[in-house]
Design an enzyme around this catalytic site. Structure first.
Site, short mmCIF file in Angstrom:
data_model
loop_
_atom_site.label_atom_id
_atom_site.label_comp_id
_atom_site.label_asym_id
_atom_site.label_seq_id
_atom_site.Cartn_x
_atom_site.Cartn_y
_atom_site.Cartn_z
N GLY A 12 -6.58 1.36 -3.69
CA GLY A 12 -6.60 1.09 -5.13
C GLY A 12 -5.21 0.64 -5.35
N SER A 13 -4.49 -0.09 -4.46
CA SER A 13 -3.15 -0.50 -4.76
C SER A 13 -2.93 -1.53 -5.77
CB SER A 13 -2.30 -0.86 -3.64
OG SER A 13 -2.82 -2.24 -3.32
N ASN A 14 -4.12 -2.35 -6.20
CA ASN A 14 -3.91 -3.17 -7.33
C ASN A 14 -4.34 -2.59 -8.48
OD1 ASN A 14 -3.70 -6.14 -6.66
ND2 ASN A 14 -5.02 -5.86 -4.92
N LEU A 97 -22.20 -8.52 -6.35
CA LEU A 97 -22.81 -7.85 -7.69
C LEU A 97 -24.03 -8.86 -7.84
CD1 LEU A 97 -19.57 -7.31 -9.66
CD2 LEU A 97 -21.20 -5.44 -8.66
N ASN A 111 -11.94 -10.85 -11.25
CA ASN A 111 -11.59 -10.10 -9.67
C ASN A 111 -10.44 -10.89 -9.15
OD1 ASN A 111 -12.43 -9.48 -7.16
ND2 ASN A 111 -12.93 -11.56 -6.60
N HIS A 113 -9.02 -11.99 -5.61
CA HIS A 113 -9.40 -12.49 -4.07
C HIS A 113 -8.28 -12.68 -3.34
CE1 HIS A 113 -12.31 -13.87 -1.15
NE2 HIS A 113 -11.58 -14.87 -1.05
N1 NHR Z 1 -19.92 -10.55 -7.36
C1 NHR Z 1 -20.20 -11.85 -7.78
N2 NHR Z 1 -21.40 -12.05 -8.29
N3 NHR Z 1 -19.27 -12.80 -7.91
C2 NHR Z 1 -17.98 -12.45 -7.37
O1 NHR Z 1 -17.17 -13.54 -7.36
C3 NHR Z 1 -17.67 -11.35 -6.86
C4 NHR Z 1 -18.76 -10.16 -6.73
C5 NHR Z 1 -18.22 -9.09 -6.24
C6 NHR Z 1 -17.41 -8.69 -5.65
C7 NHR Z 1 -14.99 -9.44 -4.68
C8 NHR Z 1 -15.06 -10.31 -3.54
C9 NHR Z 1 -13.82 -10.71 -3.13
O2 NHR Z 1 -12.83 -10.87 -3.81
C10 NHR Z 1 -16.42 -9.70 -5.54
C11 NHR Z 1 -16.55 -11.01 -6.08
C12 NHR Z 1 -17.38 -8.29 -1.34
C13 NHR Z 1 -17.96 -9.23 -0.62
C14 NHR Z 1 -19.02 -8.88 0.45
O3 NHR Z 1 -19.60 -9.65 1.34
C15 NHR Z 1 -17.56 -10.76 -0.71
C16 NHR Z 1 -16.84 -10.88 -1.53
C17 NHR Z 1 -16.36 -9.93 -2.33
C18 NHR Z 1 -16.53 -8.57 -2.31
N4 NHR Z 1 -19.45 -7.57 0.52
C19 NHR Z 1 -20.50 -7.10 1.38
C20 NHR Z 1 -21.62 -6.96 0.62
O4 NHR Z 1 -22.63 -7.03 1.48
C21 NHR Z 1 -20.07 -5.33 1.74
C22 NHR Z 1 -18.86 -5.38 2.35
C23 NHR Z 1 -18.38 -3.80 2.37
O5 NHR Z 1 -19.11 -3.16 1.84
O6 NHR Z 1 -17.25 -3.50 2.93
O7 NHR Z 1 -21.97 -6.64 -0.55
O8 NHR Z 1 -13.62 -11.24 -1.74
C1 GAR Z 2 -6.89 -6.70 -1.82
O1 GAR Z 2 -6.12 -7.54 -1.09
C2 GAR Z 2 -7.83 -7.45 -2.47
O2 GAR Z 2 -7.43 -8.72 -3.02
C3 GAR Z 2 -8.92 -7.37 -1.60
O3 GAR Z 2 -9.02 -6.24 -1.04
C4 GAR Z 2 -7.57 -5.54 -1.13
C5 GAR Z 2 -7.81 -4.23 -1.81
O4 GAR Z 2 -6.79 -3.71 -2.04
N1 GAR Z 2 -9.98 -7.79 -2.24
C6 GAR Z 2 -11.24 -8.10 -1.47
O5 GAR Z 2 -10.93 -8.49 -0.02
C7 GAR Z 2 -12.51 -8.37 -2.27
N2 GAR Z 2 -13.41 -8.73 -1.40
P1 GAR Z 2 -6.23 -2.52 -2.72
O6 GAR Z 2 -7.58 -1.50 -3.04
O7 GAR Z 2 -5.10 -1.66 -2.42
O8 GAR Z 2 -6.04 -3.09 -4.24
#
Ligand code: NHR
Ligand code: GAR
Length: 193
Positions: A12-14, A97, A111, A113
């Site tokens: 949760g640093s962001n 999602l 988001n 990324h």
């Molecule tokens: N959902 C949608 N529809 N669109 C995006 O752009 C989203 C999203 C949900 C999360 C963050 C994203 C990132 O910034 C995000 C963007 C998780 C995964 C993933 O593969 C991919 C991208 C992002 C976040 N998650 C696995 C899953 O099966 C689980 C991984 C885990 O629980 O540790 O959901 O990178």
């Molecule tokens: C951040 O680097 C963020 O961009 C990344 O996880 C870290 C979370 O740090 N997000 C993803 O990789 C989403 N798939 P935080 O919990 O300290 O904010």
């Protein structure tokens, strides 16, 4: 009052950077906005304690308790809607999602990324950037659409990839920049909501 709901999965640093910026800049008065709640899909997320220290309401919606993504997202949406949000902020939120969820918060779901999108959507971005021989990496704030890591870009920051960089070292360098650009992007977006 415009309510901001922040979704986290981990440290949760962001989220903390956004909360601190909101306090420092007086978003309450200046932008008529407040961080109304922090919601985690993981009960053990470190960010929950940080939110508590700032007297921000917290909720947990544990994805492991739901049989499908649709069921999880429905419960997550119910928890979010209780806070009457103007903006939903993914901050290290790690569950993909469903389209129905994304549609529900269309134009008010963002988001951050940890890559320079459209390069390296998905997971393990830092190692992939190193393996590809990138000289620069970074982070992207974007509107969330049904296509993963793809929506309109609101802000980006660039950092160098250094010789002999590790994924952890690069991630830390990128994270420092995330803490600067995410609060700024939110403050810019709020007046339009
Ligand atoms: N959902 C949608 N529809 N669109 C995006 O752009 C989203 C999203 C949900 C999360 C963050 C994203 C990132 O910034 C995000 C963007 C998780 C995964 C993933 O593969 C991919 C991208 C992002 C976040 N998650 C696995 C899953 O099966 C689980 C991984 C885990 O629980 O540790 O959901 O990178
Ligand atoms: C951040 O680097 C963020 O961009 C990344 O996880 C870290 C979370 O740090 N997000 C993803 O990789 C989403 N798939 P935080 O919990 O300290 O904010």
């Amino acid at each position: 009052m415009k309510n901001i709901v922040i979704l986290i999965s981990g440290g949760g640093s962001n989220m903390a950077a956004i909360v601190r910026c909101a306090q420092r800049e007086g978003w309450h008065k200046a932008l008529d906005a407040q961080v109304a709640a922090v919601i985690s899909n993981r009960p053990d997320a470190g960010g929950l304690a940080i939110a508590g220290e700032h007297q921000i309401a917290t909720d947990v919606v544990d994805h492991k308790r739901f049989p499908t993504r649709e069921a999880f997202d429905a419960e997550l949406a119910a928890a979010i809607d209780r806070r009457q949000p103007s903006l939903v902020v993914l901050a290290g939120f790690m569950r993909i999602l469903t389209p129905a969820f994304v549609e529900r918060y269309r134009h008010r779901l963002i988001n951050i990324h940890p890559s320079l999108l459209p390069a390296f959507p998905g997971l393990h971005t830092h190692q992939r950037a190193i393996d590809a021989g990138c000289k620069f990496a970074g982070a992207t704030v974007h509107q969330v659409t049904t296509e993963l890591d793809y929506g309109p870009i609101l802000a980006q920051a660039v950092v160098p990839v250094l010789p002999d960089d590790t994924a952890d070292a690069l991630a830390a360098r990128v994270l420092t920049q995330e803490h600067l650009i995410y609060p700024r992007a939110i403050a810019q977006l709020l007046p339009q909501l």
